[in-house]
Design a protein around this motif. Structure first.
Motif, PDB file in Angstrom:
ATOM      1  N   ILE A   1      67.932  67.003  17.270  1.00  0.00           N
ATOM      2  CA  ILE A   1      67.830  67.249  15.944  1.00  0.00           C
ATOM      3  C   ILE A   1      66.866  66.070  15.232  1.00  0.00           C
ATOM      4  CG2 ILE A   1      68.930  67.189  13.607  1.00  0.00           C
ATOM      5  CD1 ILE A   1      71.304  68.908  15.004  1.00  0.00           C
ATOM      6  N   GLU A   2      65.874  66.315  14.129  1.00  0.00           N
ATOM      7  CA  GLU A   2      65.583  65.293  13.305  1.00  0.00           C
ATOM      8  C   GLU A   2      66.036  65.720  11.884  1.00  0.00           C
ATOM      9  OE1 GLU A   2      61.251  65.045  13.888  1.00  0.00           O
ATOM     10  OE2 GLU A   2      61.392  64.380  15.823  1.00  0.00           O
ATOM     11  N   SER A   3      66.238  64.803  10.980  1.00  0.00           N
ATOM     12  CA  SER A   3      66.480  64.941   9.569  1.00  0.00           C
ATOM     13  C   SER A   3      65.056  64.937   8.891  1.00  0.00           C
ATOM     14  CB  SER A   3      67.340  64.194   8.992  1.00  0.00           C
ATOM     15  OG  SER A   3      68.530  64.272   9.725  1.00  0.00           O
ATOM     16  N   HIS A   4      64.883  66.313   8.166  1.00  0.00           N
ATOM     17  CA  HIS A   4      63.535  66.134   7.289  1.00  0.00           C
ATOM     18  C   HIS A   4      64.027  66.552   5.900  1.00  0.00           C
ATOM     19  CE1 HIS A   4      60.366  65.747  10.423  1.00  0.00           C
ATOM     20  NE2 HIS A   4      61.371  65.977  11.080  1.00  0.00           N
ATOM     21  N   VAL A   5      63.074  66.346   4.916  1.00  0.00           N
ATOM     22  CA  VAL A   5      63.299  66.588   3.558  1.00  0.00           C
ATOM     23  C   VAL A   5      62.727  67.816   3.364  1.00  0.00           C
ATOM     24  CG1 VAL A   5      61.510  64.981   2.619  1.00  0.00           C
ATOM     25  CG2 VAL A   5      63.293  65.835   1.156  1.00  0.00           C
ATOM     26  N   LEU A   6      63.257  68.825   2.560  1.00  0.00           N
ATOM     27  CA  LEU A   6      62.516  69.879   1.876  1.00  0.00           C
ATOM     28  C   LEU A   6      63.050  69.905   0.476  1.00  0.00           C
ATOM     29  CD1 LEU A   6      61.418  72.768   2.498  1.00  0.00           C
ATOM     30  CD2 LEU A   6      63.804  73.613   2.261  1.00  0.00           C
ATOM     31  N   GLN A   7      61.633  70.423  -0.249  1.00  0.00           N
ATOM     32  CA  GLN A   7      61.909  70.338  -1.678  1.00  0.00           C
ATOM     33  C   GLN A   7      61.754  71.608  -2.345  1.00  0.00           C
ATOM     34  OE1 GLN A   7      59.085  67.244  -3.745  1.00  0.00           O
ATOM     35  NE2 GLN A   7      58.066  67.143  -1.879  1.00  0.00           N
ATOM     36  N   ALA A   8      62.495  71.900  -3.456  1.00  0.00           N
ATOM     37  CA  ALA A   8      62.525  73.012  -4.115  1.00  0.00           C
ATOM     38  C   ALA A   8      62.384  73.182  -5.570  1.00  0.00           C
ATOM     39  CB  ALA A   8      63.931  73.867  -3.803  1.00  0.00           C
ATOM     40  N   PHE A   9      61.770  73.976  -6.201  1.00  0.00           N
ATOM     41  CA  PHE A   9      61.339  73.979  -7.630  1.00  0.00           C
ATOM     42  C   PHE A   9      61.914  74.785  -8.345  1.00  0.00           C
ATOM     43  CE2 PHE A   9      58.211  72.603  -4.421  1.00  0.00           C
ATOM     44  CZ  PHE A   9      57.914  71.362  -5.142  1.00  0.00           C
TER      45      PHE A   9
ATOM     46  N   ARG B   1      68.065  71.778  28.017  1.00  0.00           N
ATOM     47  CA  ARG B   1      68.231  71.369  29.467  1.00  0.00           C
ATOM     48  C   ARG B   1      68.066  72.698  30.362  1.00  0.00           C
ATOM     49  NH1 ARG B   1      73.229  68.434  29.319  1.00  0.00           N
ATOM     50  NH2 ARG B   1      72.080  66.349  30.035  1.00  0.00           N
ATOM     51  N   SER B   2      68.737  73.718  29.860  1.00  0.00           N
ATOM     52  CA  SER B   2      68.663  74.732  30.631  1.00  0.00           C
ATOM     53  C   SER B   2      67.349  75.659  30.441  1.00  0.00           C
ATOM     54  CB  SER B   2      69.830  75.730  30.423  1.00  0.00           C
ATOM     55  OG  SER B   2      69.818  76.333  29.086  1.00  0.00           O
ATOM     56  N   GLY B   3      66.617  75.233  29.239  1.00  0.00           N
ATOM     57  CA  GLY B   3      65.428  76.109  29.259  1.00  0.00           C
ATOM     58  C   GLY B   3      65.466  77.197  28.483  1.00  0.00           C
ATOM     59  N   ALA B   4      66.733  77.693  28.013  1.00  0.00           N
ATOM     60  CA  ALA B   4      66.894  78.873  27.288  1.00  0.00           C
ATOM     61  C   ALA B   4      66.765  78.799  25.684  1.00  0.00           C
ATOM     62  CB  ALA B   4      68.151  79.518  27.449  1.00  0.00           C
ATOM     63  N   VAL B   5      65.435  78.340  25.298  1.00  0.00           N
ATOM     64  CA  VAL B   5      65.213  77.876  24.022  1.00  0.00           C
ATOM     65  C   VAL B   5      64.968  79.311  23.037  1.00  0.00           C
ATOM     66  CG1 VAL B   5      63.980  75.949  24.412  1.00  0.00           C
ATOM     67  CG2 VAL B   5      62.816  77.913  24.440  1.00  0.00           C
ATOM     68  N   LEU B   6      65.105  79.128  21.768  1.00  0.00           N
ATOM     69  CA  LEU B   6      64.955  80.258  20.937  1.00  0.00           C
ATOM     70  C   LEU B   6      64.123  79.746  19.758  1.00  0.00           C
ATOM     71  CD1 LEU B   6      66.968  82.444  20.982  1.00  0.00           C
ATOM     72  CD2 LEU B   6      68.380  81.468  19.297  1.00  0.00           C
ATOM     73  N   ASP B   7      62.796  79.984  20.192  1.00  0.00           N
ATOM     74  CA  ASP B   7      61.819  79.426  19.332  1.00  0.00           C
ATOM     75  C   ASP B   7      61.024  80.663  18.470  1.00  0.00           C
ATOM     76  OD1 ASP B   7      59.642  77.943  18.012  1.00  0.00           O
ATOM     77  OD2 ASP B   7      59.167  76.960  20.021  1.00  0.00           O
ATOM     78  N   GLU B   8      61.368  81.033  17.268  1.00  0.00           N
ATOM     79  CA  GLU B   8      60.859  81.992  16.702  1.00  0.00           C
ATOM     80  C   GLU B   8      59.506  81.824  16.503  1.00  0.00           C
ATOM     81  OE1 GLU B   8      62.000  85.021  14.812  1.00  0.00           O
ATOM     82  OE2 GLU B   8      64.012  84.873  15.572  1.00  0.00           O
ATOM     83  N   ARG B   9      58.834  80.413  16.034  1.00  0.00           N
ATOM     84  CA  ARG B   9      57.780  80.227  15.726  1.00  0.00           C
ATOM     85  C   ARG B   9      56.763  80.001  16.981  1.00  0.00           C
ATOM     86  NH1 ARG B   9      55.894  76.829  11.144  1.00  0.00           N
ATOM     87  NH2 ARG B   9      53.638  76.887  11.063  1.00  0.00           N
ATOM     88  N   GLY B  10      57.288  79.519  18.063  1.00  0.00           N
ATOM     89  CA  GLY B  10      56.678  79.430  19.190  1.00  0.00           C
ATOM     90  C   GLY B  10      55.781  78.057  19.187  1.00  0.00           C
ATOM     91  N   ALA B  11      56.418  76.940  18.419  1.00  0.00           N
ATOM     92  CA  ALA B  11      55.631  75.865  18.147  1.00  0.00           C
ATOM     93  C   ALA B  11      56.045  74.628  19.016  1.00  0.00           C
ATOM     94  CB  ALA B  11      56.309  75.408  16.600  1.00  0.00           C
ATOM     95  N   GLY B  12      57.082  74.950  19.965  1.00  0.00           N
ATOM     96  CA  GLY B  12      57.752  73.922  20.761  1.00  0.00           C
ATOM     97  C   GLY B  12      58.417  72.848  20.330  1.00  0.00           C
ATOM     98  N   ALA B  13      58.798  71.944  20.813  1.00  0.00           N
ATOM     99  CA  ALA B  13      59.568  70.956  20.588  1.00  0.00           C
ATOM    100  C   ALA B  13      59.087  69.939  19.613  1.00  0.00           C
ATOM    101  CB  ALA B  13      60.263  70.018  21.779  1.00  0.00           C
ATOM    102  N   GLN B  14      58.866  70.340  18.364  1.00  0.00           N
ATOM    103  CA  GLN B  14      58.075  69.488  17.476  1.00  0.00           C
ATOM    104  C   GLN B  14      58.630  69.944  15.976  1.00  0.00           C
ATOM    105  OE1 GLN B  14      55.559  67.296  17.993  1.00  0.00           O
ATOM    106  NE2 GLN B  14      56.051  66.796  15.814  1.00  0.00           N
ATOM    107  N   PRO B  15      59.964  69.148  15.786  1.00  0.00           N
ATOM    108  CA  PRO B  15      60.798  69.877  14.510  1.00  0.00           C
ATOM    109  C   PRO B  15      60.112  69.923  13.290  1.00  0.00           C
ATOM    110  CG  PRO B  15      61.830  67.933  15.916  1.00  0.00           C
ATOM    111  CD  PRO B  15      60.470  68.193  16.307  1.00  0.00           C
ATOM    112  N   ASN B  16      58.960  69.239  12.974  1.00  0.00           N
ATOM    113  CA  ASN B  16      58.540  69.212  11.695  1.00  0.00           C
ATOM    114  C   ASN B  16      57.504  70.572  11.684  1.00  0.00           C
ATOM    115  OD1 ASN B  16      56.612  68.266  13.066  1.00  0.00           O
ATOM    116  ND2 ASN B  16      55.611  66.828  11.617  1.00  0.00           N
ATOM    117  N   LEU B  17      57.426  71.442  12.801  1.00  0.00           N
ATOM    118  CA  LEU B  17      56.321  72.518  12.655  1.00  0.00           C
ATOM    119  C   LEU B  17      57.217  73.841  12.637  1.00  0.00           C
ATOM    120  CD1 LEU B  17      53.762  71.708  15.380  1.00  0.00           C
ATOM    121  CD2 LEU B  17      53.643  71.280  12.974  1.00  0.00           C
ATOM    122  N   HIS B  18      58.487  73.813  12.598  1.00  0.00           N
ATOM    123  CA  HIS B  18      59.515  74.905  12.597  1.00  0.00           C
ATOM    124  C   HIS B  18      59.500  75.466  11.242  1.00  0.00           C
ATOM    125  CE1 HIS B  18      59.928  75.616  16.879  1.00  0.00           C
ATOM    126  NE2 HIS B  18      60.155  74.284  17.063  1.00  0.00           N
TER     127      HIS B  18
END
Lengths: 92, 416
Positions: free
Chosen positions: B252-260, B399-416
């Motif tokens: 996990i990485e912590s990121h900030v999301l803004q709302a208006f 570790r097992s490879g059974a990822v659940l990537d709706e976006r298909g962006a890989g292990a790059q948290p700020n792209l999901h």
């Protein structure tokens, strides 16, 4: 945020692309017997520090250099900017 | 006290003197069956379902501040179940069904308003992708309608259909989606849990985990040591910080999301609208404010506030799809901290420490999941087996490879 680029001076952070924790510079040895576990840890697990964080930024809209920033994730204050190639050179 | 129209009438006629606090403020006991760390929407929902569905009532919910002070009070209130992957869609559809019965279930007005969501598409390829997504939704028992341009025009005549760069060709419509009064979700679950005997302990920050023979048997808190047979962490936004006290590093990485939110306007939007050519989503609150947002800022942050480049990007998205938004004045903007996971999907799982459970990694989609997250987490805690709809949310899936990537962006948290 303004990033003080070591070569170009103060630049708008919007010119940069963010990659993540600077530990990504320390790529494990793919030939090691523990490579599968090493790469799992390297690619997926993070310290995710609240406070001082070393991280990789890419100057895509500029000179295309990779930088290592030391930035506080609680305040967004940037205290140090280095060229990633210098940091990687120190590590090896 | 049960809330009803009759009760409102009676209280109205007798000076509103009979209302009671919605939950108690008890002192911590020495020992509980289950401790839930985190008094947000998911934690309170977990407590409610543990008590109601599994009969486990000797439960405490520990909250650092006041309940509902985190992301349940900071989101854009959208509920929907329009996911693609078989590991996700049944879970979110379970959540949607729970939303539909929620107010009766916890006897609290959460203002569940099913006004629909339209995801706009702007190209042939995007239409095909949405057709596939719509089919996946139907397979999981959800509702979806693929609209052409005329269909969208009928629903939302005010959009910029002939935009030169992003012409609107149609949209994927989920009529059962909508919005919910977010704070009331926390309060309703708190009331539901409290009325069944759950202790809600506010201003009670966890400062460490108690381990005995490798097993988690309680927590240290600012209000003393509390023992438990099971400890369930549910603190999205602070997951890494809390689990670090148990010696764990998370994906996990912590990121900030803004709302208006804009000033209040007369009813304008029929439901939720999302722009398909950039990241922008908008709905209208019951008070009339336009509630909107877009991308996360994209760098690690715990600051609960973002920067201006993303504000500009969100507003550009709004202007591209709905030019009339340019006439509305902005009332407030704020930021919240997201647990961004490595594949954009959450975790509801046991950990490597027996007796310690983890729920987190909700990225910026946690609000809609609140009921199902609580339902499935309660199921896991009570039975030690994952709920049928949440079997994919394993903490060790990278570790097992059974990822659940709706976006298909890989292990790059700020792209999901």
């Amino acid at each position: 945020m303004i990033i003080h680029h070591p070569l170009l001076g103060p630049r708008d952070a919007a010119e940069f692309v963010y990659l993540g924790d600077a530990s990504l510079l320390n790529r494990p040895d793919p030939a090691a017997p523990s490579a599968a576990e090493d790469f799992y840890t390297y690619l997926h697990l993070r310290d995710n520090t609240a406070g001082e964080h070393r991280e990789l930024w890419y100057h895509e809209q500029g000179d295309r250099s990779w930088l290592v920033l030391t930035r506080n994730t609680l305040t967004h204050e940037i205290t140090r900017v280095e060229l990633a190639r210098d940091v990687a050179g120190q590590a090896s | 006290m049960r809330y009803s129209a009759l009760q409102v009438l009676k209280e109205g006629l007798t000076g509103n003197k009979g209302w009671r606090p919605v939950w108690r403020e008890p002192e911590p006991k020495k020992q509980y069956d289950v401790i839930i760390v985190g008094g947000g929407g998911h934690g309170l929902a977990t407590a409610h379902y543990l008590a109601k569905e599994h009969g486990i009532t000797n439960v405490a919910v520990l909250e650092k501040g006041w309940i509902g002070s985190g992301n349940i009070g900071r989101n854009t209130t959208i509920i929907r179940s329009n996911y693609l992957l078989p590991g996700n869609e049944p879970f979110y559809e379970l959540s949607m069904k729970l939303w539909e019965g929620l107010e009766q279930d916890f006897n609290y007005n959460a203002m569940v308003s099913q006004r629909g969501i339209v995801n706009l598409y702007h190209s042939d390829a995007q239409r095909d992708a949405y057709a596939r997504r719509g089919n996946s939704m139907l397979l999981a028992g959800a509702d979806s309608v693929l609209l052409d341009e005329q269909g969208v025009r009928k629903l939302c005549p005010f959009l910029d259909y002939d935009n030169a760069r992003f012409p609107i060709k149609g949209g994927l419509w989920q009529p059962r989606a909508g919005t919910v009064r977010h704070d009331a979700v926390a309060w309703g679950y708190a009331r539901g849990a409290d009325s069944r005997g759950v202790d809600i302990l506010q201003n009670c920050e966890v400062t460490g985990f108690t381990l005995e023979n490798g097993r988690c048997v309680g927590v240290d808190t600012t209000r003393g040591k509390i023992g438990a047979r099971k400890v369930a962490v549910c603190v999205a936004g602070s997951s890494s910080r809390v689990m670090a006290m148990a010696g764990m590093r998370l994906p996990i990485e912590s990121h900030v999301l803004q709302a208006f939110v804009s000033e209040g306007l007369k009813p304008t939007l029929p439901g939720v609208i999302t722009f398909g050519a950039g990241h922008f989503y908008i709905s209208q609150s019951d008070k009339g404010g336009l509630v909107f947002g877009g991308d996360i800022d994209g760098y690690n942050s715990y600051a609960q506030r973002g920067n201006l480049p993303v504000v500009e990007d969100v507003c550009e998205g709004g202007m591209a799809v709905m030019p009339m938004i340019g006439r509305a004045r902005l009332l407030r903007m704020w930021g919240g901290i997201m647990d961004m996971s490595m594949d954009g999907s959450p975790y509801i799982d046991k950990t490597s420490i027996p007796g310690l459970y983890f729920n987190g990694g909700w990225c910026y989609g946690g609000f809609k999941a609140t009921p199902a997250s609580g339902w499935c987490y309660a199921h896991l805690i009570a039975t030690d087996r994952p709920h049928d709809t949440a079997t994919a949310y394993r903490l060790d899936r990278f570790r097992s490879g059974a990822v659940l990537d709706e976006r298909g962006a890989g292990a790059q948290p700020n792209l999901h």
